[in-house]
Structure formats: structure tokens, C-alpha cells
Design a protein around this motif. Structure first.
Motif, PDB file in Angstrom:
ATOM      1  N   TYR A   1       5.048   6.690  15.521  1.00 27.64           N
ATOM      2  CA  TYR A   1       5.573   5.329  15.547  1.00 27.64           C
ATOM      3  C   TYR A   1       6.145   4.982  16.915  1.00 27.64           C
ATOM      4  O   TYR A   1       5.850   3.925  17.484  1.00 27.64           O
ATOM      5  CB  TYR A   1       6.645   5.183  14.468  1.00 27.64           C
TER       6      TYR A   1
ATOM      7  N   ARG B   1      -1.434  -3.830   7.295  1.00 28.20           N
ATOM      8  CA  ARG B   1      -2.408  -2.776   7.575  1.00 28.20           C
ATOM      9  C   ARG B   1      -3.779  -3.110   7.024  1.00 28.20           C
ATOM     10  O   ARG B   1      -4.731  -2.362   7.239  1.00 28.20           O
ATOM     11  CB  ARG B   1      -1.919  -1.453   6.987  1.00 28.20           C
TER      12      ARG B   1
ATOM     13  N   LYS C   1       8.072   5.072   7.902  1.00 31.03           N
ATOM     14  CA  LYS C   1       7.597   5.237   6.522  1.00 31.03           C
ATOM     15  C   LYS C   1       6.781   4.029   6.095  1.00 31.03           C
ATOM     16  O   LYS C   1       5.715   4.169   5.469  1.00 31.03           O
ATOM     17  CB  LYS C   1       8.798   5.424   5.595  1.00 31.03           C
ATOM     18  N   GLU C   2       7.263   2.817   6.415  1.00 30.43           N
ATOM     19  CA  GLU C   2       6.508   1.608   6.081  1.00 30.43           C
ATOM     20  C   GLU C   2       5.173   1.572   6.805  1.00 30.43           C
ATOM     21  O   GLU C   2       4.180   1.069   6.283  1.00 30.43           O
ATOM     22  CB  GLU C   2       7.318   0.362   6.440  1.00 30.43           C
TER      23      GLU C   2
ATOM     24  N   GLU D   1       3.471   4.171   7.565  1.00 30.09           N
ATOM     25  CA  GLU D   1       2.691   5.329   7.105  1.00 30.09           C
ATOM     26  C   GLU D   1       2.251   6.211   8.265  1.00 30.09           C
ATOM     27  O   GLU D   1       1.065   6.524   8.431  1.00 30.09           O
ATOM     28  CB  GLU D   1       1.494   4.880   6.257  1.00 30.09           C
TER      29      GLU D   1
ATOM     30  N   TRP E   1      -1.912   2.227  11.223  1.00 25.54           N
ATOM     31  CA  TRP E   1      -1.143   1.145  11.827  1.00 25.54           C
ATOM     32  C   TRP E   1      -1.459   1.016  13.302  1.00 25.54           C
ATOM     33  O   TRP E   1      -1.532  -0.074  13.836  1.00 25.54           O
ATOM     34  CB  TRP E   1       0.347   1.451  11.616  1.00 25.54           C
TER      35      TRP E   1
ATOM     36  N   HIS F   1      11.110  -4.575   8.186  1.00 23.31           N
ATOM     37  CA  HIS F   1      10.315  -3.879   7.183  1.00 23.31           C
ATOM     38  C   HIS F   1       9.342  -4.850   6.525  1.00 23.31           C
ATOM     39  O   HIS F   1       9.751  -5.930   6.100  1.00 23.31           O
ATOM     40  CB  HIS F   1      11.220  -3.299   6.096  1.00 23.31           C
ATOM     41  N   PRO F   2       8.071  -4.480   6.408  1.00 22.39           N
ATOM     42  CA  PRO F   2       7.120  -5.386   5.735  1.00 22.39           C
ATOM     43  C   PRO F   2       7.573  -5.795   4.343  1.00 22.39           C
ATOM     44  O   PRO F   2       7.318  -6.900   3.892  1.00 22.39           O
ATOM     45  CB  PRO F   2       5.828  -4.561   5.690  1.00 22.39           C
ATOM     46  N   SER F   3       8.270  -4.905   3.630  1.00 19.75           N
ATOM     47  CA  SER F   3       8.700  -5.234   2.273  1.00 19.75           C
ATOM     48  C   SER F   3       9.724  -6.353   2.247  1.00 19.75           C
ATOM     49  O   SER F   3       9.993  -6.939   1.204  1.00 19.75           O
ATOM     50  CB  SER F   3       9.291  -3.996   1.592  1.00 19.75           C
ATOM     51  N   SER F   4      10.321  -6.678   3.392  1.00 19.48           N
ATOM     52  CA  SER F   4      11.343  -7.721   3.428  1.00 19.48           C
ATOM     53  C   SER F   4      10.760  -9.093   3.675  1.00 19.48           C
ATOM     54  O   SER F   4      11.474 -10.084   3.628  1.00 19.48           O
ATOM     55  CB  SER F   4      12.365  -7.405   4.528  1.00 19.48           C
TER      56      SER F   4
ATOM     57  N   ALA G   1      12.833   4.653   8.370  1.00 21.03           N
ATOM     58  CA  ALA G   1      12.344   3.661   7.414  1.00 21.03           C
ATOM     59  C   ALA G   1      11.149   2.896   7.973  1.00 21.03           C
ATOM     60  O   ALA G   1      10.188   2.609   7.252  1.00 21.03           O
ATOM     61  CB  ALA G   1      13.469   2.701   7.050  1.00 21.03           C
ATOM     62  N   LEU G   2      11.197   2.560   9.271  1.00 28.82           N
ATOM     63  CA  LEU G   2      10.097   1.821   9.883  1.00 28.82           C
ATOM     64  C   LEU G   2       8.817   2.648   9.905  1.00 28.82           C
ATOM     65  O   LEU G   2       7.725   2.137   9.617  1.00 28.82           O
ATOM     66  CB  LEU G   2      10.486   1.388  11.298  1.00 28.82           C
TER      67      LEU G   2
END
Length: 332
Positions: A313, A256, A304-305, A307, A265, A245-248, A301-302
Motif C-alpha cells: 500500500y 477495484r 485491508k480495504e 486488499e 488495487w 475507507h471505501p466502506s464510508s 485499515a486502508l
């Protein structure tokens, strides 16, 4: 005062004054000319206590083999593993890359497997981090353990793992020749895991050519504190795709872009380095199916990150794999 001035001072006067001078002043005076050095050296030698000799051994370790030799020999006979020092002379000599001081300390019985600090650094680890190949050879010749790890986390890393992170092929070759296990695990998995994590293409090829297992599962994080999102481990293809996840990540490799960058993406192509590494791994047995199983477990989750929908995806991932698979004949 000039050097000529001291040549005219009566030796009797110098010897009378010597005991009243501090050791530092006496040493400074002895450095002014050869005549004074010869006269004052016995007085200086007599002032070397065991504690001072120990401190001098540490001070001389990086670059002064003649002093090391004198301190290790009688009458001083300083132990090469002196107690009460912050960092052993052998650690210091190995880190400095001084082959002669390292050799003298080892010959006197310095322990090549001694630990330093809570990260368990051994002299071999410090020599590896400074890329001192000759010192590494000498330490291994004298019994330094090639596969012991160091680092603050429980999985740690070895000298070979470090060589893989920087792509140092000569060091990798030496360590493997001396028995380093390429499947030994550290905080990024095996040696191949470290090379893949740091995108060291030549190191990856080197390890694969020597039979490294391309199908291994490796950790995605060094430490799990702070609750990083799942998955916490995956295979090497997943690592190359940067599908965490990019947030990690403190700065995700796949982003992006801002308002002036791409807005979808899928507009970001598979980077050439990613394609090359994926192709290498696939050609050596890495499992696409294993990667897809991990992706499918976390696709919500992937996506969603990223978008996009889950279907979009998965289509993007399929396109990435096709690019890499199409290039396999060129690798083979």
C-alpha cells in the motif's frame, strides 16, 4: 361571451352587480376588457384587506413589479417584511432572479439578512444557488452579509463555498471582491476545501492564485452521525487521493472493479484529474508529510480495504506522489 358583448352592457348594471360577485369573479370579469377593468378596479381595490395585500405581495414577488409597487405604496402600504408568511417576498424575488421586484422590496426596507427556515437561508444564498449574478450584486449593495453561512449542520456553508462547489468563477470573483473571506470555514473546510472536494480544477487554480492556503486540514464528512471510520479530517492531498475507507462512501471514486475488472488495487493508475490537482496543491505548499502522517496512522485499515499488505500500500502511495511531483515543473 365575447368582448363586444361587454362593451354593450350598461355601466350602471355592472356596478350594481359588482358587490354581489366574489373577489375572484370580479377580478376575472375585470380582465375581459379595458372598459370593465377601469370600472371595476375601485371595487377591487376596496376589497384588498391587509391579509390579502400581504398574500398578493408574496404572489407578485417573482415576476410582477407593477403590483409590488402598488402594494408597497399608500393606501395599502404593505410592510416589505410581512409577518406570518412562509417565505419572505425578498427571498422569493431573489430566488426568481427578478431584479426589479428585488429592487422595489429593498427600497421599501426589506431585510437582506432575513433568515428562512431552519437552514438559515438568506436571499443572497438563494440568488447564489440560482446563479443570479445581478441580483447578488444588488443584495450586496444593500447590505447583505457576504460571509454568513446556511445549511442544516453546525458548520454550514457560505455563498462563496457554494460558488466553489460548482466552479462558478464569475460568482467567486464577485463575492471575493465584495469581501468574502476565502479562509472562512464551512462543512468542507475553506473555499479551497469545497473546490477540492468537488474536483473543480479551475476554481482551485483561481483560489490558489489568490493566496488560498493549500495546507489546511478539512473535514472528510459533513456529519459524523453513524460512526464513519477514521480519519474524520485530513489535508487536501488526502482528499484528492480519495483515501477514505471505501466502506464510508456511498459510491467510492476508487473501486477495484467487479469480476471482469482489475483484481489488484495497484493496477488502477492515478487518474489524470487527481494528478493535476495533486500537482497544483504540492506546487502551492500542500504538505506531503502531513498526508503521509495521516496515512501511516491508519495504514492497517486502508491496506485491508485495498486488499494488499501495508508495504504494498505504501509503495502504491509513493508511486502516486512521484507522478504528481514529477509534473510540478510544468505547473510552475
Amino acid at each position: 361571451m365575447s368582448k363586444d358583448y361587454f362593451e354593450d352592457v350598461p355601466p350602471e348594471l355592472i356596478l350594481v352587480l359588482a358587490p354581489s360577485l366574489s373577489t375572484a369573479s370580479l377580478n376575472a370579469l375585470g380582465q375581459t376588457c379595458d372598459r370593465l377593468h377601469k370600472m371595476l378596479q375601485p371595487e377591487l381595490e376596496s376589497r384588498i384587506t391587509p391579509e390579502l395585500a400581504r398574500d398578493l405581495l408574496v404572489w407578485a414577488a417573482p415576476s410582477k413589479p407593477h403590483i409590488i409597487a402598488k402594494l408597497l405604496a399608500p393606501p395599502h402600504s404593505v410592510p416589505p417584511n410581512p409577518p406570518g408568511v412562509w417565505k419572505s417576498p425578498l427571498h422569493i424575488a431573489a430566488e426568481a432572479g427578478n431584479l426589479e421586484t428585488t429592487r422595489l422590496l429593498l427600497a421599501a426596507g426589506a431585510d437582506p439578512a432575513a433568515d428562512w427556515e431552519q437552514d438559515w437561508y438568506q436571499p443572497l444564498h438563494l440568488a447564489a444557488e440560482k446563479k443570479h449574478i445581478d441580483v447578488i450584486k444588488l443584495l450586496l449593495d444593500n447590505g447583505a452579509p457576504v460571509d454568513l453561512g446556511y445549511g442544516c449542520d453546525e458548520r454550514r456553508k457560505t455563498a462563496l463555498h457554494y460558488a466553489c462547489t460548482i466552479g462558478h468563477l464569475d460568482m467567486m470573483q464577485l463575492l471575493i471582491e465584495r469581501g468574502a473571506n476565502i479562509e472562512n470555514r464551512g462543512h468542507f473546510g475553506t473555499a479551497l476545501g469545497f473546490a477540492v472536494h468537488y474536483h473543480q480544477r479551475e476554481a482551485i487554480k483561481f483560489l490558489l492564485d489568490r493566496g488560498a492556503d493549500a495546507s489546511v486540514i478539512v473535514p472528510l464528512f459533513i456529519l459524523l452521525e453513524g460512526g464513519p471510520p477514521l480519519p474524520h479530517e485530513a489535508n487536501l492531498l488526502y482528499v484528492v487521493l480519495d483515501l477514505r475507507h471505501p466502506s464510508s462512501l456511498p459510491y467510492p471514486r476508487r473501486v477495484r472493479g467487479g469480476t471482469s475488472g482489475p483484481t489488484k488495487w495497484e493496477e488502477l493508475p492515478l487518474e489524470q484529474s487527481q494528478r493535476e490537482l495533486m500537482t497544483l496543491l504540492l506546487a502551492h505548499g500542500a504538505s506531503k508529510e502531513n498526508t503521509m502522517q495521516t496515512i501511516l496512522r491508519h495504514v492497517g485499515a486502508l491496506a485491508k480495504e485495498a486488499e494488499c499488505t501495508e508495504e504494498e500500500y505504501l509503495d502504491i502511495i509513493a508511486g502516486m506522489f512521484k507522478e504528481a511531483e514529477d509534473a510540478i515543473p510544468d505547473v510552475q
